[in-house]
Design a protein around this motif. Sequence first.
Motif, PDB file in Angstrom:
ATOM      1  N   LYS A   1      48.295  -8.774  26.586  1.00 48.94           N
ATOM      2  CA  LYS A   1      47.865  -7.426  26.960  1.00 48.94           C
ATOM      3  C   LYS A   1      46.625  -7.044  26.175  1.00 48.94           C
ATOM      4  N   LEU A   2      45.555  -6.748  26.886  1.00 48.14           N
ATOM      5  CA  LEU A   2      44.317  -6.322  26.254  1.00 48.14           C
ATOM      6  C   LEU A   2      44.483  -4.908  25.719  1.00 48.14           C
ATOM      7  N   GLU A   3      44.238  -4.768  24.430  1.00 47.89           N
ATOM      8  CA  GLU A   3      44.313  -3.450  23.814  1.00 47.89           C
ATOM      9  C   GLU A   3      42.928  -2.797  23.861  1.00 47.89           C
ATOM     10  N   PRO A   4      42.865  -1.502  24.166  1.00 51.93           N
ATOM     11  CA  PRO A   4      41.565  -0.824  24.188  1.00 51.93           C
ATOM     12  C   PRO A   4      40.809  -1.026  22.877  1.00 51.93           C
ATOM     13  N   GLY A   5      39.529  -1.351  22.993  1.00 54.33           N
ATOM     14  CA  GLY A   5      38.699  -1.555  21.817  1.00 54.33           C
ATOM     15  C   GLY A   5      38.593  -2.996  21.369  1.00 54.33           C
ATOM     16  N   GLN A   6      39.324  -3.902  22.008  1.00 52.46           N
ATOM     17  CA  GLN A   6      39.217  -5.311  21.643  1.00 52.46           C
ATOM     18  C   GLN A   6      37.999  -5.944  22.298  1.00 52.46           C
ATOM     19  N   ASP A   7      37.579  -7.086  21.741  1.00 48.20           N
ATOM     20  CA  ASP A   7      36.426  -7.813  22.250  1.00 48.20           C
ATOM     21  C   ASP A   7      36.890  -9.065  22.990  1.00 48.20           C
ATOM     22  N   VAL A   8      36.163  -9.400  24.068  1.00 50.80           N
ATOM     23  CA  VAL A   8      36.565 -10.490  24.948  1.00 50.80           C
ATOM     24  C   VAL A   8      35.386 -11.424  25.189  1.00 50.80           C
ATOM     25  N   LEU A   9      35.653 -12.719  25.139  1.00 51.84           N
ATOM     26  CA  LEU A   9      34.699 -13.742  25.555  1.00 51.84           C
ATOM     27  C   LEU A   9      35.164 -14.328  26.878  1.00 51.84           C
ATOM     28  N   VAL A  10      34.281 -14.357  27.867  1.00 53.25           N
ATOM     29  CA  VAL A  10      34.572 -15.024  29.139  1.00 53.25           C
ATOM     30  C   VAL A  10      33.790 -16.321  29.152  1.00 53.25           C
TER      31      VAL A  10
ATOM     32  N   ALA B   1      30.178 -14.796  19.419  1.00 55.79           N
ATOM     33  CA  ALA B   1      31.530 -14.336  19.755  1.00 55.79           C
ATOM     34  C   ALA B   1      32.594 -14.709  18.734  1.00 55.79           C
ATOM     35  N   SER B   2      32.196 -14.972  17.502  1.00 62.50           N
ATOM     36  CA  SER B   2      33.174 -15.446  16.515  1.00 62.50           C
ATOM     37  C   SER B   2      34.248 -14.421  16.197  1.00 62.50           C
ATOM     38  N   GLU B   3      33.984 -13.144  16.440  1.00 66.39           N
ATOM     39  CA  GLU B   3      34.952 -12.110  16.064  1.00 66.39           C
ATOM     40  C   GLU B   3      35.737 -11.556  17.259  1.00 66.39           C
ATOM     41  N   VAL B   4      35.669 -12.230  18.409  1.00 67.95           N
ATOM     42  CA  VAL B   4      36.394 -11.715  19.571  1.00 67.95           C
ATOM     43  C   VAL B   4      37.903 -11.817  19.350  1.00 67.95           C
ATOM     44  N   ASP B   5      38.633 -11.024  20.114  1.00 62.99           N
ATOM     45  CA  ASP B   5      40.096 -11.040  20.045  1.00 62.99           C
ATOM     46  C   ASP B   5      40.711 -11.922  21.121  1.00 62.99           C
ATOM     47  N   LEU B   6      39.988 -12.085  22.225  1.00 65.53           N
ATOM     48  CA  LEU B   6      40.514 -12.804  23.377  1.00 65.53           C
ATOM     49  C   LEU B   6      39.439 -13.670  24.009  1.00 65.53           C
ATOM     50  N   VAL B   7      39.847 -14.848  24.460  1.00 63.14           N
ATOM     51  CA  VAL B   7      38.967 -15.706  25.247  1.00 63.14           C
ATOM     52  C   VAL B   7      39.636 -15.954  26.594  1.00 63.14           C
ATOM     53  N   ILE B   8      38.892 -15.721  27.664  1.00 60.35           N
ATOM     54  CA  ILE B   8      39.337 -16.091  29.009  1.00 60.35           C
ATOM     55  C   ILE B   8      38.533 -17.314  29.406  1.00 60.35           C
ATOM     56  N   ASP B   9      39.219 -18.437  29.572  1.00 60.83           N
ATOM     57  CA  ASP B   9      38.547 -19.730  29.727  1.00 60.83           C
ATOM     58  C   ASP B   9      38.735 -20.280  31.137  1.00 60.83           C
ATOM     59  N   TYR B  10      37.611 -20.382  31.860  1.00 59.70           N
ATOM     60  CA  TYR B  10      37.623 -20.990  33.192  1.00 59.70           C
ATOM     61  C   TYR B  10      37.037 -22.402  33.180  1.00 59.70           C
ATOM     62  N   LEU B  11      36.676 -22.921  32.008  1.00 54.42           N
ATOM     63  CA  LEU B  11      35.968 -24.193  31.929  1.00 54.42           C
ATOM     64  C   LEU B  11      36.843 -25.348  31.456  1.00 54.42           C
TER      65      LEU B  11
END
Length: 323
Positions: A131-140, A202-212
């Motif tokens: 669950k993505l929490e508001p204010g978190q950082d995401v790498l796609v 993106a070293s400090e992101v909270d979530l990575v969504i990986d399509y690769l």
Amino acid sequence: MKMHAAVVESFDAPPHYESFETPSPQGEHEVLVDMLAAGLHPRVRSGASGSHYASSDRLPLIPGIDGVGRLPNGSRIYFVAPDAGLGTMAEKAVADVRRSVPLPDGVDAVKVAAAMNPAMSSWVALRRRVKLEPGQDVLVLGATGNAGQMAIQIAKRLGARRVIAAGRDLERLQQARTLGADEVVSLSSDAKASAAAVADAASEVDLVIDYLWGKPAQETIPALLTKRSDRSRALNWIQIGAVAGPTIELPSVALRSANFRLQGNGQGAVSLQGYLAELPSLVEEIAAGRLEVRTTAIPLRNVEAAWTEPITTGERAVIVMQG
């Protein structure tokens, strides 16, 4: 009774426009619908080639895993096909109403058919897997594909503070900014150099969504973990697609030296009930125009050409059956 359909008779050839026996509803929850539109998703292509992990060797088959159909009472639904062998790229298809959601009046059937599948991957991932929490950082990672472009928008809609988009298509990377990406990273054929560039951004992101997956993920995981200022802060990596390769080598130290959580999102990772529960809210987002989706509508009779001719970059092909 016969109908026209896209028919796959060989996993080595595109489907052909042919007559096919009209399927019959079998259970009390099934109904025969008039098909309006079905998305030509990568999942549909892999199923038609027999390469998807959920594929069987049964032929002939009708491709199509979802779509928009018209019920006998005239109302329209979006539904997920109950039978992978008798899919939605046909004039008629069987829909299980338990796997469907009604569509609001006026919503564009082609846009719904185009958007639901690519949008569902990140929508479900960020609401059901982690669950993505508001204010978190995401790498796609893989942000220039259709699903990746949807993921940028969805992460922002669900409250991400920053979204970093990484991909190889330079034109679509620039488009990513208009979709909500705060920063873009250009990937190259040099996986190590690309991973270093991603880690810098993106070293400090909270979530990575990986399509690769494949080499990009293999190099990026340790690069990100090494660069983090606090390795005990959780990094959730959600693996969804594998366009860069089906496997990676992951050193065990990556799992011991950082708070790194690796999980997937797809058929089996989330229950069917979980996916279905998310359909109404996602339809609402599409109907309200909150998610940008570009489409190319192709008549069913031209399905063979649709399989082999390139589509304009950034657009999702949709097979349309009737008005």
